[in-house]
Design an enzyme around this catalytic site. Structure first.
Site, PDB file in Angstrom:
ATOM      1  N   ASP A   1       0.829  -1.201   0.000  1.00  0.00           N
ATOM      2  CA  ASP A   1       0.000   0.000   0.000  1.00  0.00           C
ATOM      3  C   ASP A   1       0.868   1.258   0.000  1.00  0.00           C
ATOM      4  O   ASP A   1       1.870   1.335   0.711  1.00  0.00           O
ATOM      5  CB  ASP A   1      -0.895  -0.017   1.248  1.00  0.00           C
ATOM      6  CG  ASP A   1      -1.817   1.171   1.319  1.00  0.00           C
ATOM      7  OD1 ASP A   1      -2.679   1.310   0.431  1.00  0.00           O
ATOM      8  OD2 ASP A   1      -1.670   1.970   2.269  1.00  0.00           O
TER       9      ASP A   1
ATOM     10  N   GLU B   1       0.983  -0.650  -5.194  1.00  0.00           N
ATOM     11  CA  GLU B   1      -0.081   0.338  -5.372  1.00  0.00           C
ATOM     12  C   GLU B   1       0.584   1.688  -5.619  1.00  0.00           C
ATOM     13  O   GLU B   1       1.044   2.354  -4.696  1.00  0.00           O
ATOM     14  CB  GLU B   1      -0.979   0.427  -4.136  1.00  0.00           C
ATOM     15  CG  GLU B   1      -2.215   1.289  -4.376  1.00  0.00           C
ATOM     16  CD  GLU B   1      -2.514   2.284  -3.258  1.00  0.00           C
ATOM     17  OE1 GLU B   1      -3.563   2.949  -3.336  1.00  0.00           O
ATOM     18  OE2 GLU B   1      -1.705   2.410  -2.323  1.00  0.00           O
TER      19      GLU B   1
END
Length: 626
Positions: free
Chosen positions: A273, A315
């Site tokens: 993330d 990401e």
């Protein structure tokens, strides 16, 4: 006794073989891993500790996962095949808890899914969770979702069915409720050094000069004042998410131990993330710094040593030129896969403008990259849509950024451009006029509007658009991923407004509970659900049956001489397929300068020529050369 001795000998042979396997993997990467670690941290004792713990996690990895590692090592392109299809969902929305997901594996199989992304499920504090991205404990499942034992049981059951599992590894920050943060808040120096603490605003003020704000309206600034301890702490995202200080080797080591603990529970794909943010440095934007790539490269090598069956998914929600470096190089790879965020946003721009020009250019860029680079393609996900388009190219057409963003948001709310879409804005800034957009695929295609107005013709048109967009996504280079509910045409859920904890966050409009009552209709061809599920299933079967859909196939775009029609070509080992997609509500004809041979239309089975292809509104076709 003889039988016992035989078993002990066999066990020792397995252990000896395992040690040899581990030694070879370590030798392959040791010099580079040590060099990068020492370049970043210059701390030999911490590196020695990291190596020791890596071996410990390898020894703890169960036999089934080690067999999976060996199989994937032998077939390193296992995730690049044409049968790969992903689905992402929230555990509670989909099936209540981890045990519930285990009970729904048969449905995943029916949907042809062999890769699932379990949205954040680690321990967090309600009201301060950011959808699960504020982790309070990296080794504990949220209590309402189950336990680590439930997770291991689920991943083992999924592996038996050939289904891989992805989870989010939130490594940029922890929750303020994490044990490290609690101890830092008590003034313990070791733990304060794991974050960015300042007793005056002098240094934070310098950071603010160069660091952009992520949420300028809902969480302005990059620091939060903690009056109870008289310090500022860096909080790039929300005040309850404290940024970790990766210049401290203890932070890197401990987070790698958390990473390895989780993959040993059976996780196959780790979604890193907010990866561009993880290294902070004064007088920089604190985005995409070189040290980020050093860290991701070390993570890749740690995986290849301890758990080579595990993939890294980055990401990186940024423009293409800043995304591609996260693949690393062919010789020194970083992430195995990245999200194709820009193509997703550009696809919806194409819907709103009926012009494929920008999308074609975007795909040409992606198609020109090395075939080793794998993108995950999707139409919708758990997050909002930010209109980060290529405005330099759009300006050549006379389209300006501010006015176009407003048009797109108006269009998808149903206010402009003969739109049939429905949805809501997120993080709207009244000063700049900027905003992001939230809705499900089905609602953006007009299924919600047509259902509300009881308009059968409009519903058929909406279903056609929905299926066409999926067909276009399946044709692109990479792995297609569905957002749970899209396979049955699930529309926006407005009930979030009745929940005090959710009503201020419009992203919950597309984060509603999965409608199992709708799923019960997938076998009824007269229902919306049945039509979409069956047609997507047909496309998935076509994709699985033709090698031209592997990720490593040659992929290119072809001029159609119609502004609303996109043509994508795929070629692999003698097989060539052309996909044509009409982004207009009007019939169109595509003129293609390909050979005028006979093609098989894979959806209908009819014979067609590729020179002048007539397409109905939102029509598409897959043409395979005979």
């Amino acid at each position: 006794m003889a039988e016992k001795a035989k078993k002990n000998t066999a066990k020792k042979n397995v252990e000896r073989k395992g040690q040899e396997v581990y030694r070879k993997r370590l030798e392959k990467h040791m010099d580079e891993l040590r060099w990068l670690y020492m370049e970043l941290y210059n701390n030999g004792s911490m590196f020695a500790e990291l190596c020791s713990r890596m071996e410990q996690f390898y020894q703890e990895r169960n036999a089934g996962l080690k067999r999976l590692d060996e199989s994937r090592e032998a077939h390193p392109d296992w995730y690049k095949q044409n049968d790969m299809l992903g689905m992402m969902f929230y555990i509670d929305n989909f099936a209540g808890n981890l045990k519930g997901v285990k009970g729904r594996i048969d449905y995943l199989e029916r949907a042809n899914v062999n890769y699932i992304h379990l949205m954040p499920f680690l321990d967090t504090v309600e009201g301060r969770s950011d959808g699960g991205y504020a982790v309070a404990d990296f080794r504990k499942v949220r209590e309402d979702l189950g336990t680590m034992e439930d997770l291991e049981s689920l991943t083992a059951a999924l592996h038996r069915k050939g289904i891989s599992v992805c989870m989010d590894f939130v490594m940029n920050h922890t929750s303020e409720d994490h044990e490290w943060a609690k101890r830092a808040r008590r003034g313990e120096g070791e733990y304060m050094s794991r974050y960015f603490f300042y007793d005056s605003y002098d240094i934070p003020a310098e950071y603010e000069k160069t660091v952009p704000q992520v949420f300028p309206t809902t969480a302005p600034g990059n620091f939060t004042w903690l009056p109870d301890i008289g310090h500022f702490v860096m909080t790039t995202f929300y005040p309850y998410q404290w940024d970790l200080n990766y210049s401290n080797p203890r932070v890197f080591n401990e987070m790698m131990y958390n990473f390895l603990f989780l993959v040993n529970r059976g996780i196959d794909i780790m979604r890193i993330d907010a990866v561009p943010y993880i290294w902070k440095e004064l007088h920089t934007p604190c985005r995409n710094l070189p040290q980020v790539h050093t860290i991701v490269r070390m993570m890749r090598m740690i995986c290849e040593i301890v758990c080579p069956g595990v993939l890294l998914l980055g990401e990186v929600v940024m423009e293409p030129e800043k995304v591609v470096p996260y693949f690393g190089t062919v010789e020194k790879p970083e992430c195995h896969m990245l999200y194709n965020v820009t193509t997703m946003a550009t696809t919806w721009h194409t819907v709103a403008t009926r012009s494929v020009r920008l999308l074609k250019k975007q795909l040409d860029i992606v198609n020109g990259l090395p075939k080793e680079y794998v993108f995950l393609n999707y139409l919708r996900c758990h997050d909002d849509i930010g209109w980060g388009l290529d405005y330099a190219s759009l300006r050549e057409e006379g389209i300006q950024e501010v006015s176009h963003k407003k048009y797109l948001n108006d269009y998808f709310q149903g206010y402009a451009g003969d739109s049939c879409s429905r949805g809501e804005l997120y993080n709207a800034d009244p000063v700049t006029g900027d905003a992001r957009f939230c809705a499900t695929t089905a609602s953006m295609c007009g299924i919600e509007k047509a259902g509300f107005e009881q308009d059968p013709a409009a519903m058929e048109r909406a279903i056609q658009m929905d299926v066409m967009l999926h067909a276009c996504m399946f044709m692109q280079s990479g792995i297609p991923v569905l957002y749970s509910g899209d396979e049955v045409g699930q529309v926006n859920d407005y009930t979030y407004k009745e929940d005090p904890k959710k009503k201020e966050d419009s992203r919950y409009i597309h984060r509603g509970a999965f409608r199992w009552d709708l799923a019960e209709r997938i076998d009824d061809p007269d229902t919306v659900e049945g039509k979409i599920f069956a047609r997507l299933g047909q496309l998935e079967e076509i994709r699985r049956s033709h090698r031209a859909f592997v990720s490593e196939a040659d992929t290119w775009t072809i001029e159609t001489w119609d502004p609303s029609v996109l043509c994508i070509g795929r070629y692999y080992e003698g097989e060539r397929i052309l996909g044509l997609f009409n982004f207009s509500e009007q019939p169109r004809t595509a003129w293609i300068k390909e050979d005028d041979g006979v093609y098989e239309e894979l959806v209908s089975g009819e014979e067609r020529r590729a020179s002048d292809v007539e397409l109905p509104p939102y029509g598409f076709c897959y043409l395979k050369i005979e």
